[in-house]
Design a protein around this motif. Structure first.
Motif, mmCIF file in Angstrom:
data_model
loop_
_atom_site.group_PDB
_atom_site.id
_atom_site.type_symbol
_atom_site.label_atom_id
_atom_site.label_comp_id
_atom_site.label_asym_id
_atom_site.label_seq_id
_atom_site.Cartn_x
_atom_site.Cartn_y
_atom_site.Cartn_z
ATOM 1 N N GLU A 107 53.201 17.896 13.140
ATOM 2 C CA GLU A 107 53.314 18.353 11.746
ATOM 3 C C GLU A 107 54.549 19.231 11.563
ATOM 4 O OE1 GLU A 107 52.838 18.591 7.851
ATOM 5 O OE2 GLU A 107 51.638 17.300 9.128
ATOM 6 N N LEU A 108 54.778 20.119 12.506
ATOM 7 C CA LEU A 108 55.939 21.013 12.398
ATOM 8 C C LEU A 108 57.268 20.267 12.589
ATOM 9 C CD1 LEU A 108 54.566 24.201 14.159
ATOM 10 C CD2 LEU A 108 55.079 23.901 11.729
ATOM 11 N N SER A 109 57.245 19.158 13.328
ATOM 12 C CA SER A 109 58.479 18.370 13.467
ATOM 13 C C SER A 109 58.829 17.689 12.143
ATOM 14 C CB SER A 109 58.355 17.335 14.589
ATOM 15 O OG SER A 109 57.436 16.324 14.229
ATOM 16 N N GLU A 110 57.804 17.364 11.351
ATOM 17 C CA GLU A 110 58.031 16.765 10.033
ATOM 18 C C GLU A 110 58.323 17.823 8.974
ATOM 19 O OE1 GLU A 110 54.692 14.303 9.050
ATOM 20 O OE2 GLU A 110 54.834 13.200 10.935
ATOM 21 N N GLY B 279 46.410 32.107 26.425
ATOM 22 C CA GLY B 279 47.469 31.142 26.724
ATOM 23 C C GLY B 279 47.009 29.706 26.513
ATOM 24 N N THR B 280 45.794 29.402 26.944
ATOM 25 C CA THR B 280 45.252 28.055 26.770
ATOM 26 C C THR B 280 45.117 27.711 25.288
ATOM 27 O OG1 THR B 280 44.025 28.257 28.837
ATOM 28 C CG2 THR B 280 43.285 26.556 27.300
ATOM 29 N N LEU B 281 44.575 28.650 24.516
ATOM 30 C CA LEU B 281 44.415 28.402 23.081
ATOM 31 C C LEU B 281 45.763 28.270 22.383
ATOM 32 C CD1 LEU B 281 41.397 30.701 22.223
ATOM 33 C CD2 LEU B 281 41.422 28.220 22.407
ATOM 34 N N ASN B 282 46.715 29.105 22.763
ATOM 35 C CA ASN B 282 48.054 29.025 22.183
ATOM 36 C C ASN B 282 48.680 27.659 22.487
ATOM 37 O OD1 ASN B 282 50.186 30.029 20.690
ATOM 38 N ND2 ASN B 282 51.121 31.065 22.424
ATOM 39 N N HIS B 283 48.530 27.196 23.730
ATOM 40 C CA HIS B 283 49.064 25.880 24.125
ATOM 41 C C HIS B 283 48.374 24.761 23.328
ATOM 42 C CE1 HIS B 283 50.971 22.904 26.667
ATOM 43 N NE2 HIS B 283 49.787 22.344 26.871
ATOM 44 N N LEU B 284 47.072 24.858 23.152
ATOM 45 C CA LEU B 284 46.330 23.852 22.383
ATOM 46 C C LEU B 284 46.819 23.802 20.937
ATOM 47 C CD1 LEU B 284 44.014 21.781 22.233
ATOM 48 C CD2 LEU B 284 42.493 23.683 21.697
ATOM 49 N N VAL B 285 47.006 24.956 20.326
ATOM 50 C CA VAL B 285 47.500 25.002 18.944
ATOM 51 C C VAL B 285 48.915 24.422 18.868
ATOM 52 C CG1 VAL B 285 48.164 26.542 17.051
ATOM 53 C CG2 VAL B 285 45.999 26.893 18.233
ATOM 54 N N LEU B 286 49.753 24.711 19.855
ATOM 55 C CA LEU B 286 51.097 24.121 19.889
ATOM 56 C C LEU B 286 51.023 22.595 19.934
ATOM 57 C CD1 LEU B 286 53.011 26.507 22.330
ATOM 58 C CD2 LEU B 286 53.591 26.034 19.947
ATOM 59 N N LEU B 287 50.131 22.064 20.777
ATOM 60 C CA LEU B 287 49.973 20.607 20.864
ATOM 61 C C LEU B 287 49.487 20.019 19.542
ATOM 62 C CD1 LEU B 287 48.335 20.142 24.387
ATOM 63 C CD2 LEU B 287 50.625 19.431 23.670
ATOM 64 N N LEU B 288 48.516 20.700 18.905
ATOM 65 C CA LEU B 288 47.924 20.176 17.667
ATOM 66 C C LEU B 288 48.878 20.255 16.478
ATOM 67 C CD1 LEU B 288 44.313 21.633 17.981
ATOM 68 C CD2 LEU B 288 45.023 19.247 18.302
ATOM 69 N N THR B 289 49.805 21.194 16.501
ATOM 70 C CA THR B 289 50.688 21.386 15.340
ATOM 71 C C THR B 289 52.096 20.820 15.551
ATOM 72 O OG1 THR B 289 51.317 23.588 16.127
ATOM 73 C CG2 THR B 289 49.465 23.458 14.571
ATOM 74 N N ARG B 290 52.422 20.399 16.754
ATOM 75 C CA ARG B 290 53.783 19.956 17.084
ATOM 76 C C ARG B 290 54.281 18.854 16.144
ATOM 77 N NH1 ARG B 290 54.906 17.801 22.968
ATOM 78 N NH2 ARG B 290 52.992 18.949 23.072
ATOM 79 N N THR C 280 51.953 26.736 10.540
ATOM 80 C CA THR C 280 52.614 28.001 10.873
ATOM 81 C C THR C 280 51.620 29.144 10.960
ATOM 82 O OG1 THR C 280 53.163 28.378 8.537
ATOM 83 C CG2 THR C 280 54.865 27.357 9.922
ATOM 84 N N HIS C 281 50.579 29.135 10.112
ATOM 85 C CA HIS C 281 49.561 30.187 10.194
ATOM 86 C C HIS C 281 48.712 30.051 11.452
ATOM 87 C CE1 HIS C 281 50.744 31.170 6.115
ATOM 88 N NE2 HIS C 281 50.090 32.314 6.285
ATOM 89 N N LEU C 282 48.390 28.824 11.829
ATOM 90 C CA LEU C 282 47.643 28.622 13.076
ATOM 91 C C LEU C 282 48.434 29.143 14.271
ATOM 92 C CD1 LEU C 282 46.067 25.066 12.669
ATOM 93 C CD2 LEU C 282 44.843 27.237 12.910
#
Length: 169
Positions: free
Chosen positions: A51-54, A38-49, A62-64
């Motif tokens: 980029e994915l909004s753009e 869960g922690t890693l998933n949350h971290l990846v969401l924060l790091l990709t948010r 998306t692969h991460l």
């Protein structure tokens, strides 16, 4: 390092690079020991948010997210142990090479060849630019280590040959 030729300088740069790589793996492994899926998933969401909004179809982001969503406790533990062992072996061999311990040269070459073989398999299955770069770097360090090993062995053989000692005969 001032008295070294370009082969020697390249060798030491490569070896120090491998040592830093090993240190990063140990740090990553230690961090993973304390991470949950869960922690890693949350971290990846924060790091990709951002980029994915753009670009919602960004390949890397998306692969991460896909990889992070499939993480399990066992998978994280395996990755942590793998990184810790992998990094510790690199650090031990680099330390021995920095101390110019003769036995470490063939072990470093063997370790790098094993990594290259595994990475070659991964390049066939799932090639990435980063893996290509790592494999090329490992191949270059292998060649440099082999070259330095031969020079070190030649100096060692000359030093232990009684015919080359002054006053022998």
């Amino acid at each position: 390092m001032r008295n070294l030729d370009w082969w020697g300088r390249l060798f030491w740069v490569g070896v120090i690079g491998k040592g830093l790589d090993g240190l990063a793996e140990v740090i990553g492994g230690l961090l993973l020991l304390f991470a949950s899926p869960g922690t890693l998933n949350h971290l990846v969401l924060l790091l990709t948010r951002e980029e994915l909004s753009e670009d919602p179809t960004d390949f890397i982001a998306t692969h991460l997210l896909h990889v992070a969503s499939g993480l399990t406790d066992q998978g994280i533990t395996f990755a942590a142990v793998y990184l810790l062992i992998h990094g510790a072996v690199k650090i031990a061999l680099v330390t021995a090479l920095l101390r110019k311990q003769f036995w470490a040269y063939p072990w470093m070459i063997a370790m790098l060849l094993a990594f290259i073989a595994y990475q070659g398999y991964e390049l066939v299955v799932a090639p990435t630019g980063g893996l290509w770069a790592l494999t090329i770097f490992d191949a270059a360090v292998t060649v440099l280590t082999w070259h330095e090993y031969r020079r070190h062995k030649r100096r060692h053989d000359l030093a232990s040959d009684p015919a080359h000692h002054v006053g022998s005969g």
